[in-house]
Write an enzyme that holds these catalytic residues in place. Structure first.
Site, PDB file in Angstrom:
ATOM      1  CB  ALA A  82      51.497 141.804  -8.521  1.00 53.17           C
ATOM      2  N   GLY A 128      56.589 143.075 -10.220  1.00 51.15           N
ATOM      3  CA  GLY A 128      55.987 144.057 -11.105  1.00 51.15           C
ATOM      4  C   GLY A 128      56.685 145.392 -11.070  1.00 51.15           C
ATOM      5  CD  GLU A 131      56.905 141.704 -14.626  1.00 49.16           C
ATOM      6  OE1 GLU A 131      56.775 140.806 -15.474  1.00 49.16           O
ATOM      7  OE2 GLU A 131      56.142 141.854 -13.660  1.00 49.16           O
ATOM      8  CD  GLU A 153      57.516 138.193 -10.139  1.00 47.73           C
ATOM      9  OE1 GLU A 153      57.129 139.297 -10.538  1.00 47.73           O
ATOM     10  OE2 GLU A 153      58.728 137.914  -9.978  1.00 47.73           O
TER      11      GLU A 153
END
Length: 729
Positions: A82, A128, A131, A153
């Site tokens: 992210a 991310g 993901e 994370e």
């Protein structure tokens, strides 16, 4: 250019309206979606990128492709996670949830496309990025050293927020998913395939072909998940799961973190609760938990460390551009530190001359290097072939003549001024005229060593931390005469070794040894006042330190600590004088773990590696020190230790030893384990307020001595209402 670029034709519409964050092209019925944010070194899932991605999904419906391949236009990165800078601009949980809901909708659209979707992964596929890959139907990853998959994370005080806590356990099972989510570990392609995280692996040159094969339904590599993994996944979905899977996971987290890091505990609950719900509702659970974590103090501190580290490394990289080329490096001293330095350099591709006073000594160092490399093979971090090549870079010798071809020497001999000066003279007598000489000393001023050199401008300090292969920090020390080229060359060598490098000024103990020494001293003074050894250590570990001060002294060696302390005392005076604890311990041959007794008694595994290592406080220490118990509370123990570190740091800043707050906080966290979740020594001071700091130190000084009197810098900053960091970011 991406490894997938060759041969891809861009449609006429795409050519006329070239998207700024990548490109969508269709060839032979397959859509190729390239992610490439031109404003960033790596792709991150920013709102800009996600908006652009939504537009491309809209465009796909008009193309009617047979399938979609998503890949990166970056050289060695897929999507690195992210956009943290953007994330930090969100001030409340509601804003975070709004952003996550949009992200979840995008991932759901991708997952629901009516044709095969493939993530073609080369380089970092983290957070991310992973993901995004999980929202595709299939994944292929290159067997390349830079290809890593994982969820880091938790190391930032967060959990995966775009479906990772739900899609990953549904794909590879609960036990393996928890292992990835709770540790932040990163997998190479082969390990990811064994877990079922990717469907295929390939050479980087074959990534396009492999991705196309997955779209067209080519046969995948046959694989069967291990029975233990399948059994654990089954248990997680039964009433027994709480005891055998979820409770075990919680216990493991508590053992490692002491409860200071809420994110992994939250992740366990989110995974467990989400698995009992439809995916759409499970994603709402994930979003709610993520939104609360991201505005927490712990996450803000851990994210601040991430940016602080990037700042330190960027400054080191800029300085390193002025470095001179280095071919062969000489390492003088084949003991634990010297051999460790040689092993890491050889691992990174640097030819080494490893020298000690005799063949027996250098042989032990060479054997240590072999042992370290064998451990890497055992842990699948290196192959046998790579180890043979690396060991071939090390030339063991007892002859100074071997230094005739080295460009740079790292000295790691006994911590004695005259011994080190003699080594400088002996090395310069045979080495090339432009030799750079770096001393791995933890306390001796570099300027004093440079007095023995023909070219003092080429002398510099290179303070490693033990064990060299594991500790991430390198403290580089410049004396007033060190040249810019010498400094840059040593900094670049440290970066080559994979270290985070801080540059500090010269002086006894430099920065790290000096501030750590004052903390260890204060713990020792409290011992003489009546605090029990385990009481002090436990108070500090509960506050977040990895080990307590007395356990740390045993690890370092009390004789080493006493020597460093004496160097500092000679230069800084009685303010840093230790209590008589050390000398009494040394006189009784209590040198720490290496002697199997110090403040603690140690029982090691036997020669065959059997049995358990253990340590316990040795009750015989107390009568040796003439100790009498007295009530000293945990709060006072913690405050006197960390405030003395802060006090000495302020004095180092006054003297110009270190000036940048980022260097201070990276130094104390990466050098000796200041609790990361607190953001660093100076961030903790800012959080408490410098007025509070000064008042506390004044009170302790009145009761326990002038060594605790606050430094002038702290008093002045408190008076003006200043902070070390100008903002909370």
């Amino acid at each position: 250019m991406s490894i997938l670029e060759t041969g891809t034709r861009t449609s006429q519409e795409t050519t006329q309206a070239s998207p700024p964050l990548g490109a969508l092209a269709v060839e032979d019925g397959i859509a190729w979606l390239r992610l490439d944010d031109p404003g960033k070194r790596v792709n991150t899932l920013s709102t800009r990128l996600m908006s652009w991605f939504e537009e491309q999904l809209d465009n796909l419906y008009g193309e009617h492709p047979r399938g979609l391949v998503i890949f990166s236009g970056k050289t060695d990165s897929f999507v690195a996670g992210a956009d943290l800078e953007e994330l930090l601009t969100l001030q409340d949980s509601e804003s975070v949830i709004d952003m996550l809901e949009r992200g979840h909708e995008l991932m759901e659209r991708l997952a629901g496309l009516p044709f095969p979707t493939v993530a073609a992964i080369h380089g970092a596929c983290l957070g991310g990025g992973l993901e995004l890959a999980l929202a595709c139907q299939r994944r292929v990853a290159t067997e390349h050293a830079k290809t890593k998959l994982g969820f880091p994370e938790v190391q930032l005080g967060l959990i995966p927020g775009l479906g990772g806590t739900q899609r990953l356990p549904r794909l590879i099972g609960v036990p393996d998913a928890l292992d990835l989510i709770l540790t932040g570990k990163q997998l190479d392609a082969r390990k990811a395939w064994r877990l079922g995280l990717v469907d295929d692996t390939c050479h980087p040159a074959d990534l396009r072909t492999a991705a196309e094969g997955l779209v067209r339904g080519s046969a995948l590599k046959a694989k069967k998940r291990p029975f233990a993994s399948r059994a654990g996944d089954f248990l997680a979905h039964t009433p027994l799961g709480d005891k055998f899977v979820w409770d075990k996971a919680r216990a493991g987290v508590m053992a490692k973190t002491g409860g200071h890091y809420p994110a992994p505990l939250v992740a366990i609950d989110v995974v467990r609760d989400g698995l009992s719900l439809p995916l759409r509702r499970a994603l709402d659970v994930e979003a709610g938990a993520f939104s609360e974590l991201v505005v927490s103090e712990t996450a803000k501190n851990l994210i601040s460390i991430f940016f602080t580290k990037n700042d330190v490394e960027a400054r080191a990289a800029k300085l390193g551009r002025k470095a001179r080329p280095v071919g062969t490096v000489g390492v003088l001293g084949a003991g634990f530190m010297g051999a460790g330095i040689a092993q890491v350099l050889a691992q990174k591709g640097v030819p080494i001359v490893l020298k000690d006073r005799d063949l027996e000594s250098v042989g032990r160092g060479y054997a240590f290097c072999q042992q370290q490399f064998r451990e890497r093979v055992k842990r699948r971090r290196a192959t046998e072939a790579e180890v043979k090549v690396a060991m071939g870079r090390i030339l063991p010798t007892a002859d100074y003549d071997a230094l005739r071809r080295v460009d740079l020497v790292v000295e790691a001999v006994f911590e004695d001024l005259e011994v080190k000066r003699a080594v400088i003279r002996e090395a310069e007598a045979v080495a090339p005229p432009g030799l750079i000489f770096a001393s791995n000393t933890s306390s001796i001023p570099i300027g004093k060593l440079a007095e023995a050199s023909r070219k003092p401008e080429n002398v510099v300090g290179m303070h490693f931390f033990s064990p060299v292969a594991k500790m991430p920090l390198l403290e580089v020390i410049r004396h007033p005469g060190t040249s810019e080229e010498t400094l840059a060359t040593i900094v670049e060598l440290g970066r080559t070794m994979g270290k985070t490098v801080i540059v500090v000024g010269d002086g006894p103990g430099f920065f790290t040894s000096r501030v750590l020494g004052t903390m260890l001293n204060e713990a020792s003074w409290m011992l003489t006042e009546g605090a029990a050894i385990d009481r002090v250590d436990t108070a500090m570990t509960r506050w977040g330190w990895p080990v307590g001060p007395f356990a740390l002294m045993d690890e370092v060696g009390l004789d080493v600590g006493a020597h460093v302390g004496e160097v500092m005392r000679e230069a800084l005076g009685e303010r840093v004088a230790p209590p008589p604890v050390f000398q009494r311990m040394i006189d009784d041959r209590r040198l720490g773990r290496k002697a199997k007794r110090g403040f603690y008694l140690y029982e090691e595994k036997d020669a065959k590696g059997k049995g358990k290592s253990s340590k316990k406080v040795d009750p015989a220490v107390y009568p040796l020190l003439g100790w009498r118990p007295a009530p000293i509370g945990d709060e006072e123990i913690v405050e006197r230790c960390w405030l003395q570190m802060l006090n000495e740091t302020a004095r180092c800043m006054e003297e110009g030893i270190i000036t940048n707050p980022a260097d201070v906080d990276i130094g104390v966290i990466f050098g000796f384990g200041f609790p990361p979740f607190r953001g660093g020594l100076l961030r903790e001071a800012d959080r408490q307020g410098l007025r509070w700091v000064v008042d506390k130190l004044e009170g302790y000084a009145d009761r326990h001595g002038e060594r605790l009197r606050p430094a002038t810098l702290l008093r002045e900053m408190a008076r003006k209402g200043e902070r070390f960091y100008k903002t909370n970011a």
